[in-house]
Scaffold this motif. Structure first.
Motif, PDB file in Angstrom:
ATOM      1  N   VAL A   1       0.877  -1.171   0.000  1.00 46.33           N
ATOM      2  CA  VAL A   1       0.000   0.000   0.000  1.00 46.33           C
ATOM      3  C   VAL A   1       0.911   1.217   0.000  1.00 46.33           C
ATOM      4  O   VAL A   1       1.686   1.426   0.927  1.00 46.33           O
ATOM      5  CB  VAL A   1      -0.921   0.022   1.232  1.00 46.33           C
ATOM      6  CG1 VAL A   1      -1.808   1.268   1.199  1.00 46.33           C
ATOM      7  CG2 VAL A   1      -1.766  -1.229   1.310  1.00 46.33           C
ATOM      8  N   TYR A   2       0.850   2.015  -1.064  1.00 44.89           N
ATOM      9  CA  TYR A   2       1.652   3.232  -1.175  1.00 44.89           C
ATOM     10  C   TYR A   2       0.813   4.423  -0.764  1.00 44.89           C
ATOM     11  O   TYR A   2      -0.348   4.539  -1.169  1.00 44.89           O
ATOM     12  CB  TYR A   2       2.137   3.422  -2.616  1.00 44.89           C
ATOM     13  CG  TYR A   2       3.117   2.367  -3.068  1.00 44.89           C
ATOM     14  CD1 TYR A   2       4.441   2.422  -2.690  1.00 44.89           C
ATOM     15  CD2 TYR A   2       2.703   1.308  -3.880  1.00 44.89           C
ATOM     16  CE1 TYR A   2       5.347   1.452  -3.108  1.00 44.89           C
ATOM     17  CE2 TYR A   2       3.588   0.337  -4.298  1.00 44.89           C
ATOM     18  CZ  TYR A   2       4.909   0.413  -3.916  1.00 44.89           C
ATOM     19  OH  TYR A   2       5.795  -0.541  -4.314  1.00 44.89           O
ATOM     20  N   TYR A   3       1.386   5.308   0.042  1.00 45.34           N
ATOM     21  CA  TYR A   3       0.689   6.533   0.406  1.00 45.34           C
ATOM     22  C   TYR A   3       1.561   7.713  -0.003  1.00 45.34           C
ATOM     23  O   TYR A   3       2.781   7.669   0.023  1.00 45.34           O
ATOM     24  CB  TYR A   3       0.319   6.563   1.892  1.00 45.34           C
ATOM     25  CG  TYR A   3       1.463   6.431   2.867  1.00 45.34           C
ATOM     26  CD1 TYR A   3       1.998   7.557   3.500  1.00 45.34           C
ATOM     27  CD2 TYR A   3       1.997   5.184   3.186  1.00 45.34           C
ATOM     28  CE1 TYR A   3       3.036   7.422   4.407  1.00 45.34           C
ATOM     29  CE2 TYR A   3       3.017   5.057   4.089  1.00 45.34           C
ATOM     30  CZ  TYR A   3       3.549   6.180   4.698  1.00 45.34           C
ATOM     31  OH  TYR A   3       4.574   6.066   5.598  1.00 45.34           O
TER      32      TYR A   3
ATOM     33  N   GLU B   1      -0.394   8.015   6.385  1.00 44.70           N
ATOM     34  CA  GLU B   1       0.125   6.725   6.835  1.00 44.70           C
ATOM     35  C   GLU B   1      -0.943   5.915   7.577  1.00 44.70           C
ATOM     36  O   GLU B   1      -1.065   4.708   7.380  1.00 44.70           O
ATOM     37  CB  GLU B   1       1.354   6.910   7.730  1.00 44.70           C
ATOM     38  CG  GLU B   1       1.947   5.590   8.180  1.00 44.70           C
ATOM     39  CD  GLU B   1       3.147   5.752   9.086  1.00 44.70           C
ATOM     40  OE1 GLU B   1       3.688   4.715   9.507  1.00 44.70           O
ATOM     41  OE2 GLU B   1       3.540   6.891   9.398  1.00 44.70           O
TER      42      GLU B   1
ATOM     43  N   ALA C   1      -3.235   4.380   5.113  1.00 47.10           N
ATOM     44  CA  ALA C   1      -2.564   3.301   4.395  1.00 47.10           C
ATOM     45  C   ALA C   1      -2.484   2.053   5.271  1.00 47.10           C
ATOM     46  O   ALA C   1      -2.668   0.929   4.799  1.00 47.10           O
ATOM     47  CB  ALA C   1      -1.168   3.743   3.969  1.00 47.10           C
ATOM     48  N   ARG C   2      -2.249   2.236   6.567  1.00 49.87           N
ATOM     49  CA  ARG C   2      -2.200   1.085   7.477  1.00 49.87           C
ATOM     50  C   ARG C   2      -3.594   0.457   7.627  1.00 49.87           C
ATOM     51  O   ARG C   2      -3.727  -0.747   7.824  1.00 49.87           O
ATOM     52  CB  ARG C   2      -1.640   1.498   8.827  1.00 49.87           C
ATOM     53  CG  ARG C   2      -0.173   1.871   8.724  1.00 49.87           C
ATOM     54  CD  ARG C   2       0.561   1.756  10.027  1.00 49.87           C
ATOM     55  NE  ARG C   2       1.939   2.129   9.850  1.00 49.87           N
ATOM     56  CZ  ARG C   2       2.899   1.312   9.419  1.00 49.87           C
ATOM     57  NH1 ARG C   2       2.596   0.083   9.119  1.00 49.87           N
ATOM     58  NH2 ARG C   2       4.135   1.723   9.290  1.00 49.87           N
TER      59      ARG C   2
ATOM     60  N   ALA D   1      -3.928  -1.704   4.619  1.00 46.75           N
ATOM     61  CA  ALA D   1      -3.078  -2.888   4.772  1.00 46.75           C
ATOM     62  C   ALA D   1      -3.680  -3.887   5.754  1.00 46.75           C
ATOM     63  O   ALA D   1      -3.496  -5.093   5.611  1.00 46.75           O
ATOM     64  CB  ALA D   1      -1.682  -2.479   5.239  1.00 46.75           C
TER      65      ALA D   1
ATOM     66  N   ASP E   1       2.170  -4.642   2.803  1.00 39.85           N
ATOM     67  CA  ASP E   1       3.169  -3.791   3.448  1.00 39.85           C
ATOM     68  C   ASP E   1       2.789  -2.346   3.149  1.00 39.85           C
ATOM     69  O   ASP E   1       2.025  -2.073   2.221  1.00 39.85           O
ATOM     70  CB  ASP E   1       4.557  -4.121   2.881  1.00 39.85           C
ATOM     71  CG  ASP E   1       5.678  -3.522   3.694  1.00 39.85           C
ATOM     72  OD1 ASP E   1       5.424  -3.087   4.831  1.00 39.85           O
ATOM     73  OD2 ASP E   1       6.819  -3.468   3.188  1.00 39.85           O
ATOM     74  N   VAL E   2       3.329  -1.404   3.924  1.00 42.05           N
ATOM     75  CA  VAL E   2       2.991   0.013   3.764  1.00 42.05           C
ATOM     76  C   VAL E   2       4.267   0.784   3.470  1.00 42.05           C
ATOM     77  O   VAL E   2       5.261   0.635   4.181  1.00 42.05           O
ATOM     78  CB  VAL E   2       2.318   0.564   5.042  1.00 42.05           C
ATOM     79  CG1 VAL E   2       2.029   2.040   4.908  1.00 42.05           C
ATOM     80  CG2 VAL E   2       1.050  -0.204   5.333  1.00 42.05           C
ATOM     81  N   ARG E   3       4.239   1.629   2.416  1.00 46.35           N
ATOM     82  CA  ARG E   3       5.415   2.430   2.051  1.00 46.35           C
ATOM     83  C   ARG E   3       4.994   3.817   1.577  1.00 46.35           C
ATOM     84  O   ARG E   3       3.986   3.973   0.901  1.00 46.35           O
ATOM     85  CB  ARG E   3       6.209   1.756   0.933  1.00 46.35           C
ATOM     86  CG  ARG E   3       6.806   0.439   1.340  1.00 46.35           C
ATOM     87  CD  ARG E   3       7.649  -0.146   0.249  1.00 46.35           C
ATOM     88  NE  ARG E   3       8.006  -1.502   0.601  1.00 46.35           N
ATOM     89  CZ  ARG E   3       8.185  -2.480  -0.262  1.00 46.35           C
ATOM     90  NH1 ARG E   3       8.044  -2.252  -1.539  1.00 46.35           N
ATOM     91  NH2 ARG E   3       8.501  -3.678   0.158  1.00 46.35           N
TER      92      ARG E   3
ATOM     93  N   LEU F   1      -3.627   7.198  -2.273  1.00 46.69           N
ATOM     94  CA  LEU F   1      -3.520   5.838  -1.740  1.00 46.69           C
ATOM     95  C   LEU F   1      -3.625   4.836  -2.892  1.00 46.69           C
ATOM     96  O   LEU F   1      -4.599   4.843  -3.645  1.00 46.69           O
ATOM     97  CB  LEU F   1      -4.635   5.551  -0.734  1.00 46.69           C
ATOM     98  CG  LEU F   1      -4.531   6.216   0.625  1.00 46.69           C
ATOM     99  CD1 LEU F   1      -5.776   5.929   1.451  1.00 46.69           C
ATOM    100  CD2 LEU F   1      -3.299   5.751   1.367  1.00 46.69           C
TER     101      LEU F   1
END
Length: 181
Positions: A131-133, A139, A142-143, A146, A153-155, A167
């Motif tokens: 998951v890109y934010y 964040e 995005a979490r 996820a 994963d979150v990046r 997002l």
């Protein structure tokens, strides 16, 4: 007939000096210690150069010493997972599995997360689900995304911010394996 030459200073040699030639002087007292001193000095210099070389190359050589314990960095506090109802998530399929983005979109909708677009990613051999934010304040959202998707994963990625997508969920082959697809 032998010629007679007048006497000069070389003809009068002090008694007790046993000279063989005119240019040879008697050895001075302690001359052997001078040679020993020079040899000792050369030994000390060579040993110091050797120690210096070992110190310089110590980073490249492993002498079997145990690794130095470095303090572990303290964990960075992550944002709490939240749902942002006003920010739709773009879902991209990064695999060759057909319909995987739609399946992930349905899972997000069931979790109460709004889904904007589902499409195929430009690459179709991705192994990780990420998951890109676009900005640090997203964040938590995005979490939250996820948390609804297994193996995600979150990046932070500013690349998606440039195209106006805050997002983005990119599903990889690990998501396909986790969902049986």
């Amino acid at each position: 007939m032998a010629q007679k030459f007048p006497r000069d200073r070389f003809d009068s040699i002090p008694h007790g000096i046993e000279r063989v030639g005119a240019h040879r002087a008697p050895a001075r007292r302690g001359a052997g210690w001078v040679a020993f001193g020079w040899a000792a000095l050369a030994t000390v210099v060579l040993v110091a150069v050797g120690i210096g070389a070992v110190v310089v190359f110590n980073d490249r050589l492993n002498f079997g010493e145990p690794p130095v314990n470095t303090p572990t960095p303290s964990p960075v506090a992550a944002a709490a997972p939240t749902v942002a109802p006003d920010i739709p998530v773009t879902v991209l399929n990064g695999t060759t599995t057909s319909g995987l983005a739609a399946r992930a979109g349905e899972a997000l909708t069931a979790a109460g997360i709004p889904v904007g677009t589902t499409a195929n990613a430009s690459e179709n051999d991705l192994t990780e689900t990420v998951v890109y934010y676009a900005t640090p304040d997203l964040e938590g959202a995005a979490r939250g995304v996820a948390g609804a998707i297994p193996e995600a994963d979150v990046r932070l990625s500013e690349q998606f911010a440039q195209i106006g997508t805050p997002l983005v969920l990119v599903v990889g082959s690990d998501y396909a394996a986790a969902t049986g697809g």
